[in-house]
Design a protein around this motif. Structure first.
Motif, PDB file in Angstrom:
ATOM      1  N   GLU A 272      44.628  31.950  41.270  1.00  0.00           N
ATOM      2  CA  GLU A 272      44.022  31.922  39.941  1.00  0.00           C
ATOM      3  C   GLU A 272      42.502  32.069  40.037  1.00  0.00           C
ATOM      4  O   GLU A 272      41.833  31.360  40.792  1.00  0.00           O
ATOM      5  CB  GLU A 272      44.363  30.611  39.231  1.00  0.00           C
ATOM      6  N   ARG A 292      49.682  43.708  39.207  1.00  0.00           N
ATOM      7  CA  ARG A 292      49.977  43.262  37.845  1.00  0.00           C
ATOM      8  C   ARG A 292      51.324  42.561  37.786  1.00  0.00           C
ATOM      9  O   ARG A 292      51.460  41.475  37.189  1.00  0.00           O
ATOM     10  CB  ARG A 292      49.953  44.455  36.889  1.00  0.00           C
ATOM     11  N   SER A 301      45.657  34.829  36.740  1.00  0.00           N
ATOM     12  CA  SER A 301      44.782  35.859  36.177  1.00  0.00           C
ATOM     13  C   SER A 301      43.544  35.994  37.053  1.00  0.00           C
ATOM     14  O   SER A 301      43.166  35.075  37.779  1.00  0.00           O
ATOM     15  CB  SER A 301      44.383  35.504  34.745  1.00  0.00           C
ATOM     16  N   LEU A 321      45.328  39.323  31.775  1.00  0.00           N
ATOM     17  CA  LEU A 321      45.456  39.173  33.228  1.00  0.00           C
ATOM     18  C   LEU A 321      44.115  39.281  33.939  1.00  0.00           C
ATOM     19  O   LEU A 321      43.974  38.812  35.069  1.00  0.00           O
ATOM     20  CB  LEU A 321      46.418  40.231  33.785  1.00  0.00           C
ATOM     21  N   LYS A 323      40.086  38.473  33.008  1.00  0.00           N
ATOM     22  CA  LYS A 323      39.299  37.849  31.951  1.00  0.00           C
ATOM     23  C   LYS A 323      38.071  38.668  31.552  1.00  0.00           C
ATOM     24  O   LYS A 323      37.740  38.768  30.374  1.00  0.00           O
ATOM     25  CB  LYS A 323      38.882  36.439  32.395  1.00  0.00           C
TER      26      LYS A 323
END
Length: 512
Positions: A272, A292, A301, A321, A323
């Motif tokens: 993450e 993805r 993400s 996915l 930011k």
């Protein structure tokens, strides 16, 4: 005003009483409305020739261009034709990159208008001609970060920048799109042009679309612009977006992309908030597709994606996915439109992107970068500039910048291309030094730089078999044999500068 001795104010020093051109007693207030002001009091000049005259350009000076219009660019040829008509000679052309469409520069080199070239890359007829000894002076090739650094340190001093912009207001606020319009010229980010505009002695924006003041958000601010020139056409929309990215259906490239996604997951960086940059080649784009799927499955993400931005990155941003997007160059129309519409899709300068003078530069914040290559060697050096025949046919781009900056740099390439080995004893031209390369992924195996034993251990534990770089070289030899060595003359036609402006290699003229 009351009488007062301003020299007596403690700590302030001599400032004097209010007087001069801003003295309200003598100032003439402009009572025109905004529309009238923009027509009568602005930076628009009547022609490119007039802007050149006003810029003070002289023989032997350095002019610069950006390459955001790629193979649809009209600005370089338009400007050089005008300079030739005006009788200039011995100019240095410092373009962020040059493409197939710039073949007309050959005549300007032969005539003496262009004495020397500084660029990130050359392609097409111009590259062929330079490789075969067209110029007396060697071309200096710099990475995008190295070019920004050279401009900042004045090693590359730009006298006049000629910068094409799809939209500009009368005072010079310029951008790579037109707000509220989806047709016409659009290139998205003006990241490479931003640095030129900031540091050039004089900046001329060339546009075909004047918009009302203020043109915001802007890629280039009016404070960095001296003159604005309006022309009928600045580029070919199809050429601007042509060939920058492609979706692969090749089983070999899809296999490499799957393996590369496995390697990324195995590094321990795929968590993450990780950050990434992907190249625009077929295999690199396919890696994005496979990442993805894994991000959705693992519910993670990315904090940001960096570099040349593609539609795939935009789609992942819109899905939540990724930011944020830091865009130094928009590679396709989807990316250009996203820059216009998405709040967290931001255009950045080449300096922000990759200049080694800035410790916080974006490439230094990368967890993962996936890069393509023409060839690699047993010392993990990478060539992205010259072909197997020794001819210049590519661009350095941000390759060495991101390879050094990222925590993990992955090179993805086939073992062979068209009966030519891609893993060799020594690359034709060293562009990215092996010390900065971590992993090489091919369709015949994965190798980790021996300098990264801990990384190799992580990848093995994940279940990915590893081989040595020598194993890959030997496999390539068995498939295609040893090609005949390229023959060169003693003449140096290109100098490859590393991102700190030291010379990392030279390119010699191909022997006929």
């Amino acid at each position: 005003m009351s009488e007062f001795n301003y020299d007596t104010i403690p700590y302030i020093g001599e400032i004097g009483a209010l007087h001069g051109k801003f003295d309200p007693a003598g100032a003439v207030k402009d009572h025109k409305n905004l529309a009238e002001r923009q027509k009568l009091n602005n930076k628009i000049v009547e022609s490119l020739e007039k802007a050149i005259e006003l810029s003070g350009l002289k023989n032997g000076m350095t002019i610069s261009f950006h390459h955001h219009f790629r193979d649809g660019d009209y600005i370089v040829n338009l400007t050089l034709d005008k300079l030739a008509e005006m009788g200039f000679r011995d100019l240095i052309v410092a373009a962020s990159s040059l493409s197939d469409c710039h073949a007309p520069m050959i005549k300007h080199i032969k005539s003496g208008l262009v004495q020397r070239i500084e660029t990130s890359g050359l392609r097409g007829e111009l590259a062929e001609a330079v490789s075969r000894g067209l110029m007396d002076a060697p071309v200096t090739f710099r990475s995008h970060g190295g070019r920004a650094y050279a401009i900042e340190t004045r090693e590359l001093h730009i006298d006049v920048a000629f910068l094409g912009a799809p939209s500009c207001d009368p005072y010079g606020n310029a951008n790579g799109y037109i707000r509220g319009v989806d047709q016409g010229i659009m290139c998205g980010s003006l990241g490479y042009a931003k640095t030129d505009a900031q540091y050039a002695d004089k900046t001329i924006v060339i546009t075909n679309h004047i918009v009302p003041y203020p043109n915001i958000p802007f890629g280039i601010p009016e404070s960095d612009v001296n003159y604005v020139v309006v022309v009928d056409e600045i580029g070919d929309p199809e050429g601007i977006m042509k060939g920058a990215t492609r979706f692969t259906k090749s089983p070999m490239e899809l296999l490499m992309a799957t393996t590369c996604a496995d390697v990324i997951e195995a590094t321990g960086r795929f968590t993450e908030g990780f950050s990434m940059q992907m190249g625009s080649g077929g295999a690199s784009l396919a890696v994005v597709r496979f990442l993805r799927e894994r991000m959705i499955r693992q519910k993670i993400s990315a904090s940001f994606a960096l570099g040349g931005i593609t539609g795939q990155i935009v789609e992942m941003h819109e899905e939540g996915l990724i930011k944020k997007i830091l865009d130094v160059q928009s590679f396709d129309l989807t990316a250009a439109q996203s820059l216009k519409n998405n709040r967290f899709h931001s255009q950045i300068s080449a300096s922000y992107y990759a200049s080694p003078s800035n410790k916080g530069t974006a490439v230094n914040q990368l967890d993962i970068v996936v890069l393509s290559a023409l060839e690699v060697d047993i010392n993990y050096n990478v060539n992205v500039l010259t072909g197997a025949d020794g001819v210049i046919r590519g661009a350095i781009g941000g390759h060495p910048d991101t390879a050094q900056g990222a925590s993990v740099s992955i090179i993805i390439l086939p073992l062979t291309r068209s009966r030519i080995p891609c893993v060799v004893d020594r690359v034709n031209t060293v562009v990215t030094p092996g010390e900065t390369v971590d992993v090489i992924v091919t369709n015949h195996g994965v190798t980790v730089n021996p300098r990264r034993p801990l990384l190799a251990e992580k990848i093995r534990k994940y279940g990915i078999p590893l081989c040595s770089i020598e194993d890959l070289r030997d496999k390539a030899r068995k498939i295609v044999g040893d090609p005949d060595p390229v023959e060169y003359t003693d003449k140096i036609v290109g100098i490859v500068a590393y991102r700190d402006n030291t010379v990392i290699d030279v390119i010699r003229q191909v022997k006929e």
